[in-house]
Design an enzyme around this catalytic site. Structure first.
Site: not given
Length: 333
Positions: A135, A180, A183, A203
């Protein structure tokens, strides 16, 4: 949605017109027109590897002309025709998932999804030592709760869009892939990693949980118990450990040019490339859909996918090549 946008526009951190447009695009999946083909440049096995992402080499057409190119595309040619590379090149922010990056990635993936000439997609980074740092926390800090929720919804949608690409996808992790960034790699079918690469869903160390599919894809990949340990602790693992966990398909020692995982991904793509493209796409669909249902339903999905390859010219070519003892020449029809 119109009422939501009016409320956002009236809040103290008034988002710009461009930001509101991005929220709408990411919530509703709107995309721009097709991205023109970018001319191929020499890669591994040819001349020098790519080291930078330049606007001079890109013909992207964006709504905001001032936006820098943060995600680019490269179509390989010659013996590698059919392999497409998605190039992540947000250098200063280490490929952090900001609104421009996400918007450009969404447009590119949407275009690739409907292109029958694409047989394999490789996601790679042009930022040394980084796949994707996760992020963009500086950008995220400027959002209120509603904006943050909308943006993460769009990010989750992007990962689903990547996972839904009909052709095989490979993530080449030559550096860190955190939050992310991991991900994004989990949304791909296959992953290669340098042994020195670091990856993790971190996270919980930031007061969050994986919100772009990681809490669902990681357990399906490595098992629920191990996934809980990794997510609860926010632990980072190296490429070799990730291989032992089943998190990546291949782990290789990093080379002097820092692109060992990319070269391994390209080698893997070249193994896929000669196979019948419709059969490969149908095999992907059968596995992706079948793993989510009971075995009886999965068998019905397999039958449906198999039925779609029977009338293809490629199936006839495969049979003829076997009888004639020659390599098949598949055309994707």
């Amino acid at each position: 949605m119109a009422a939501l946008v009016r409320r956002l526009a009236g809040q103290r951190c008034c988002p710009s017109r461009r930001w509101l447009g991005v929220i709408l695009r990411e919530t509703h999946g709107r995309t721009s027109s097709a991205i023109p083909r970018v001319g191929a440049r020499p890669l591994a096995g040819g001349a020098r590897p790519l080291t930078a992402c330049s606007r001079a080499h890109s013909r992207w057409q964006h709504t905001e002309a001032a936006d820098p190119v943060e995600v680019d595309v490269k179509r390989l040619e010659g013996r590698d025709d059919g392999i497409v590379e998605v190039l992540m090149c947000r250098l200063k922010a280490r490929n952090a998932l900001g609104h421009v990056f996400v918007s450009q990635m969404r447009e590119l993936v949407s275009t690739l999804s409907s292109d029958p000439a694409v047989r394999v997609v490789v996601f790679r980074s042009l930022v040394p030592g980084v796949f994707c740092a996760g992020a963009d926390l500086k950008e995220r800090a400027q959002m209120d709760n509603t904006e943050s929720d909308l943006f993460v919804h769009g990010l989750r949608s992007l990962m689903t869009q990547i996972a839904s690409l009909p052709m095989p996808t490979i993530a080449a992790m030559d550096g860190v892939a955190l939050g992310g960034g991991l991900e994004l790699a989990l949304a791909c079918d296959l992953r290669t990693a340098a042994s020195s690469a670091q990856m993790g869903l971190i996270e919980t160390t930031r007061g969050l949980l994986p919100g772009a599919g990681g809490s669902q894809r990681l357990p399906r990949m490595v098992g629920i118990t191990l996934a809980k340990e990794l997510i609860f602790t926010g632990r980072r693992v190296g490429g070799q450990t990730a291989l032992e966990m089943g998190l990546v398909n291949r782990a290789v020692e990093q080379n002097q040019t820092g692109d060992a995982a990319y070269r391994e991904a390209l080698s893997l793509a070249r193994e896929i490339l000669p196979q019948a493209p419709i059969a490969v796409r149908m095999a992907k669909e059968a596995m992706n859909r079948g793993v989510e249902v009971d075995i009886g339903s999965a068998m019905a999905i397999e039958r449906m996918c198999y039925a779609r390859v029977i009338p293809t010219r490629d199936r006839q070519e495969g049979m003829a090549a076997f009888i004639e003892k020659r390599p098949p020449r598949y055309i994707g029809e």
